[in-house]
Motif scaffolding. Sequence first.
Motif, PDB file in Angstrom:
ATOM      1  N   GLN A 128     -15.241  -7.575  -4.626  1.00 58.27           N
ATOM      2  CA  GLN A 128     -14.096  -8.441  -4.365  1.00 58.27           C
ATOM      3  C   GLN A 128     -13.890  -8.712  -2.870  1.00 58.27           C
ATOM      4  O   GLN A 128     -13.211  -9.666  -2.500  1.00 58.27           O
ATOM      5  N   VAL A 129     -14.460  -7.821  -2.019  1.00 54.89           N
ATOM      6  CA  VAL A 129     -14.235  -7.953  -0.568  1.00 54.89           C
ATOM      7  C   VAL A 129     -15.529  -7.678   0.188  1.00 54.89           C
ATOM      8  O   VAL A 129     -16.438  -7.025  -0.331  1.00 54.89           O
ATOM      9  N   PRO A 130     -15.631  -8.144   1.436  1.00 55.00           N
ATOM     10  CA  PRO A 130     -16.763  -7.752   2.274  1.00 55.00           C
ATOM     11  C   PRO A 130     -16.757  -6.237   2.460  1.00 55.00           C
ATOM     12  O   PRO A 130     -15.692  -5.604   2.451  1.00 55.00           O
ATOM     13  N   GLY A 131     -17.918  -5.651   2.643  1.00 64.57           N
ATOM     14  CA  GLY A 131     -18.018  -4.201   2.772  1.00 64.57           C
ATOM     15  C   GLY A 131     -17.106  -3.615   3.830  1.00 64.57           C
ATOM     16  O   GLY A 131     -16.518  -2.549   3.647  1.00 64.57           O
ATOM     17  N   LYS A 132     -16.956  -4.322   4.946  1.00 61.09           N
ATOM     18  CA  LYS A 132     -16.132  -3.806   6.044  1.00 61.09           C
ATOM     19  C   LYS A 132     -14.657  -3.696   5.667  1.00 61.09           C
ATOM     20  O   LYS A 132     -13.889  -2.982   6.327  1.00 61.09           O
ATOM     21  N   ASP A 133     -14.234  -4.415   4.611  1.00 62.10           N
ATOM     22  CA  ASP A 133     -12.837  -4.396   4.193  1.00 62.10           C
ATOM     23  C   ASP A 133     -12.572  -3.475   3.012  1.00 62.10           C
ATOM     24  O   ASP A 133     -11.431  -3.386   2.534  1.00 62.10           O
ATOM     25  N   LEU A 134     -13.599  -2.793   2.531  1.00 63.53           N
ATOM     26  CA  LEU A 134     -13.417  -1.995   1.325  1.00 63.53           C
ATOM     27  C   LEU A 134     -12.450  -0.836   1.537  1.00 63.53           C
ATOM     28  O   LEU A 134     -11.640  -0.523   0.655  1.00 63.53           O
ATOM     29  N   ALA A 135     -12.500  -0.194   2.704  1.00 65.30           N
ATOM     30  CA  ALA A 135     -11.573   0.902   2.977  1.00 65.30           C
ATOM     31  C   ALA A 135     -10.125   0.407   2.981  1.00 65.30           C
ATOM     32  O   ALA A 135      -9.209   1.106   2.530  1.00 65.30           O
ATOM     33  N   LYS A 136      -9.917  -0.817   3.482  1.00 62.63           N
ATOM     34  CA  LYS A 136      -8.570  -1.395   3.470  1.00 62.63           C
ATOM     35  C   LYS A 136      -8.112  -1.664   2.035  1.00 62.63           C
ATOM     36  O   LYS A 136      -6.954  -1.419   1.683  1.00 62.63           O
ATOM     37  N   LEU A 137      -9.034  -2.177   1.213  1.00 60.42           N
ATOM     38  CA  LEU A 137      -8.689  -2.455  -0.182  1.00 60.42           C
ATOM     39  C   LEU A 137      -8.361  -1.161  -0.922  1.00 60.42           C
ATOM     40  O   LEU A 137      -7.383  -1.098  -1.668  1.00 60.42           O
ATOM     41  N   THR A 138      -9.179  -0.134  -0.715  1.00 60.92           N
ATOM     42  CA  THR A 138      -8.922   1.112  -1.441  1.00 60.92           C
ATOM     43  C   THR A 138      -7.611   1.745  -0.998  1.00 60.92           C
ATOM     44  O   THR A 138      -6.874   2.288  -1.828  1.00 60.92           O
ATOM     45  N   ALA A 139      -7.280   1.660   0.299  1.00 59.37           N
ATOM     46  CA  ALA A 139      -5.998   2.195   0.766  1.00 59.37           C
ATOM     47  C   ALA A 139      -4.837   1.460   0.104  1.00 59.37           C
ATOM     48  O   ALA A 139      -3.855   2.074  -0.338  1.00 59.37           O
ATOM     49  N   ALA A 140      -4.955   0.143   0.019  1.00 61.44           N
ATOM     50  CA  ALA A 140      -3.897  -0.652  -0.623  1.00 61.44           C
ATOM     51  C   ALA A 140      -3.768  -0.311  -2.095  1.00 61.44           C
ATOM     52  O   ALA A 140      -2.654  -0.233  -2.635  1.00 61.44           O
ATOM     53  N   LEU A 141      -4.895  -0.086  -2.756  1.00 61.52           N
ATOM     54  CA  LEU A 141      -4.854   0.235  -4.187  1.00 61.52           C
ATOM     55  C   LEU A 141      -4.282   1.630  -4.437  1.00 61.52           C
ATOM     56  O   LEU A 141      -3.614   1.861  -5.452  1.00 61.52           O
ATOM     57  N   VAL A 142      -4.509   2.555  -3.523  1.00 58.44           N
ATOM     58  CA  VAL A 142      -3.880   3.871  -3.649  1.00 58.44           C
ATOM     59  C   VAL A 142      -2.362   3.723  -3.559  1.00 58.44           C
ATOM     60  O   VAL A 142      -1.608   4.361  -4.303  1.00 58.44           O
ATOM     61  N   ARG A 143      -1.911   2.856  -2.669  1.00 49.80           N
ATOM     62  CA  ARG A 143      -0.459   2.639  -2.544  1.00 49.80           C
ATOM     63  C   ARG A 143       0.110   2.045  -3.835  1.00 49.80           C
ATOM     64  O   ARG A 143       1.203   2.419  -4.265  1.00 49.80           O
ATOM     65  N   THR A 144      -0.620   1.128  -4.464  1.00 50.80           N
ATOM     66  CA  THR A 144      -0.119   0.546  -5.716  1.00 50.80           C
ATOM     67  C   THR A 144      -0.182   1.560  -6.853  1.00 50.80           C
ATOM     68  O   THR A 144       0.644   1.527  -7.761  1.00 50.80           O
ATOM     69  N   ALA A 145      -1.152   2.477  -6.785  1.00 53.99           N
ATOM     70  CA  ALA A 145      -1.233   3.516  -7.806  1.00 53.99           C
ATOM     71  C   ALA A 145      -0.014   4.433  -7.750  1.00 53.99           C
ATOM     72  O   ALA A 145       0.459   4.936  -8.768  1.00 53.99           O
ATOM     73  N   ARG A 146       0.505   4.628  -6.539  1.00 54.31           N
ATOM     74  CA  ARG A 146       1.639   5.536  -6.346  1.00 54.31           C
ATOM     75  C   ARG A 146       2.989   4.855  -6.506  1.00 54.31           C
ATOM     76  O   ARG A 146       4.008   5.523  -6.628  1.00 54.31           O
ATOM     77  N   ASP A 147       2.995   3.527  -6.492  1.00 55.33           N
ATOM     78  CA  ASP A 147       4.263   2.791  -6.463  1.00 55.33           C
ATOM     79  C   ASP A 147       4.194   1.586  -7.399  1.00 55.33           C
ATOM     80  O   ASP A 147       3.660   0.542  -7.049  1.00 55.33           O
ATOM     81  N   LYS A 148       4.754   1.743  -8.596  1.00 57.66           N
ATOM     82  CA  LYS A 148       4.693   0.670  -9.584  1.00 57.66           C
ATOM     83  C   LYS A 148       5.447  -0.571  -9.113  1.00 57.66           C
ATOM     84  O   LYS A 148       5.037  -1.705  -9.382  1.00 57.66           O
ATOM     85  N   LYS A 149       6.548  -0.376  -8.370  1.00 61.15           N
ATOM     86  CA  LYS A 149       7.303  -1.527  -7.862  1.00 61.15           C
ATOM     87  C   LYS A 149       6.460  -2.347  -6.901  1.00 61.15           C
ATOM     88  O   LYS A 149       6.512  -3.576  -6.921  1.00 61.15           O
ATOM     89  N   LEU A 150       5.691  -1.668  -6.083  1.00 61.55           N
ATOM     90  CA  LEU A 150       4.792  -2.363  -5.165  1.00 61.55           C
ATOM     91  C   LEU A 150       3.756  -3.146  -5.946  1.00 61.55           C
ATOM     92  O   LEU A 150       3.474  -4.317  -5.632  1.00 61.55           O
ATOM     93  N   ALA A 151       3.203  -2.529  -6.974  1.00 64.95           N
ATOM     94  CA  ALA A 151       2.207  -3.219  -7.809  1.00 64.95           C
ATOM     95  C   ALA A 151       2.802  -4.460  -8.461  1.00 64.95           C
ATOM     96  O   ALA A 151       2.167  -5.532  -8.480  1.00 64.95           O
ATOM     97  N   ASP A 152       4.014  -4.332  -8.974  1.00 59.30           N
ATOM     98  CA  ASP A 152       4.674  -5.473  -9.616  1.00 59.30           C
ATOM     99  C   ASP A 152       4.928  -6.595  -8.605  1.00 59.30           C
ATOM    100  O   ASP A 152       4.797  -7.787  -8.934  1.00 59.30           O
ATOM    101  N   ALA A 153       5.282  -6.224  -7.377  1.00 56.30           N
ATOM    102  CA  ALA A 153       5.541  -7.226  -6.346  1.00 56.30           C
ATOM    103  C   ALA A 153       4.267  -7.978  -5.985  1.00 56.30           C
ATOM    104  O   ALA A 153       4.289  -9.194  -5.787  1.00 56.30           O
ATOM    105  N   VAL A 154       3.167  -7.268  -5.930  1.00 58.80           N
ATOM    106  CA  VAL A 154       1.885  -7.904  -5.617  1.00 58.80           C
ATOM    107  C   VAL A 154       1.502  -8.891  -6.720  1.00 58.80           C
ATOM    108  O   VAL A 154       0.997  -9.978  -6.451  1.00 58.80           O
ATOM    109  N   LYS A 155       1.797  -8.510  -7.960  1.00 58.85           N
ATOM    110  CA  LYS A 155       1.481  -9.386  -9.101  1.00 58.85           C
ATOM    111  C   LYS A 155       2.484 -10.518  -9.241  1.00 58.85           C
ATOM    112  O   LYS A 155       2.276 -11.451 -10.025  1.00 58.85           O
ATOM    113  N   GLY A 156       3.606 -10.426  -8.512  1.00 62.04           N
ATOM    114  CA  GLY A 156       4.612 -11.466  -8.596  1.00 62.04           C
ATOM    115  C   GLY A 156       5.547 -11.306  -9.759  1.00 62.04           C
ATOM    116  O   GLY A 156       6.173 -12.277 -10.220  1.00 62.04           O
ATOM    117  N   GLU A 157       5.689 -10.091 -10.251  1.00 66.66           N
ATOM    118  CA  GLU A 157       6.566  -9.846 -11.403  1.00 66.66           C
ATOM    119  C   GLU A 157       7.953  -9.408 -10.952  1.00 66.66           C
ATOM    120  O   GLU A 157       8.106  -8.849  -9.873  1.00 66.66           O
TER     121      GLU A 157
END
Length: 210
Positions: free
Chosen positions: A181-210
């Motif tokens: 989904q991302v260039p290799g150099k951005d993968l660490a940024k993507l995984t950090a963001a996904l860890v944050r969404t794993a820990r925070d359902k409200k954040l995940a919902d906001a990203v999805k626009g719900e």
Amino acid sequence: MDAVVRKLLDEHGETFAEEAGAPLKDQPAALFKLLVLANLLSARISSGIALAAARELFAAGGGTPRGMCGLTWQERVDALGRGHYVRYDESTATRLGETAQRVLDEYGGDLRKLADAADHDPKRARELLQQFPGIGPTGADIFCREAQAVWPWLRPYIDSQVQKGAERLGLPTDPEKLASQVPGKDLAKLTAALVRTARDKKLADAVKGE
């Protein structure tokens, strides 16, 4: 790039090392700071407190193995206390001193030698990381997830927390597909963001626009 991924990177794509004020580089001091951060984030304590404690330790001079060893146990405890890392401050102060000494003894103060000792194999790197006091499977995952920014041989490093975040957002959980989904150099940024969404359902919902 998927719209959800783009929004995730734009709004939450800061690595934990960057958030701690220690942007990752393939250099001894930066890699040691990441090891300290992985140790602090491994405890059952909020990431905000762990990051604050890391900043205090680094400001006190504990950003290198020699610097950490140069701090007294009480100085490490005090730095952790300033970051409000008080529940585990005494045991963590001990572990960080032992970890710094081990980095000096085993790797000459340079964790790039750990990569060499692991023959650039992610599984072996995880095993070697878990020889440090306070670094278990969770800490090894944190270190490798962030280190893939500068150690391409770790990619794609997708652990269960990242997969949980991806699942919440309807993104692929397969490591190769998610990494694509991302260039290799951005993968660490993507995984950090996904860890944050794993820990925070409200954040995940906001990203999805719900």
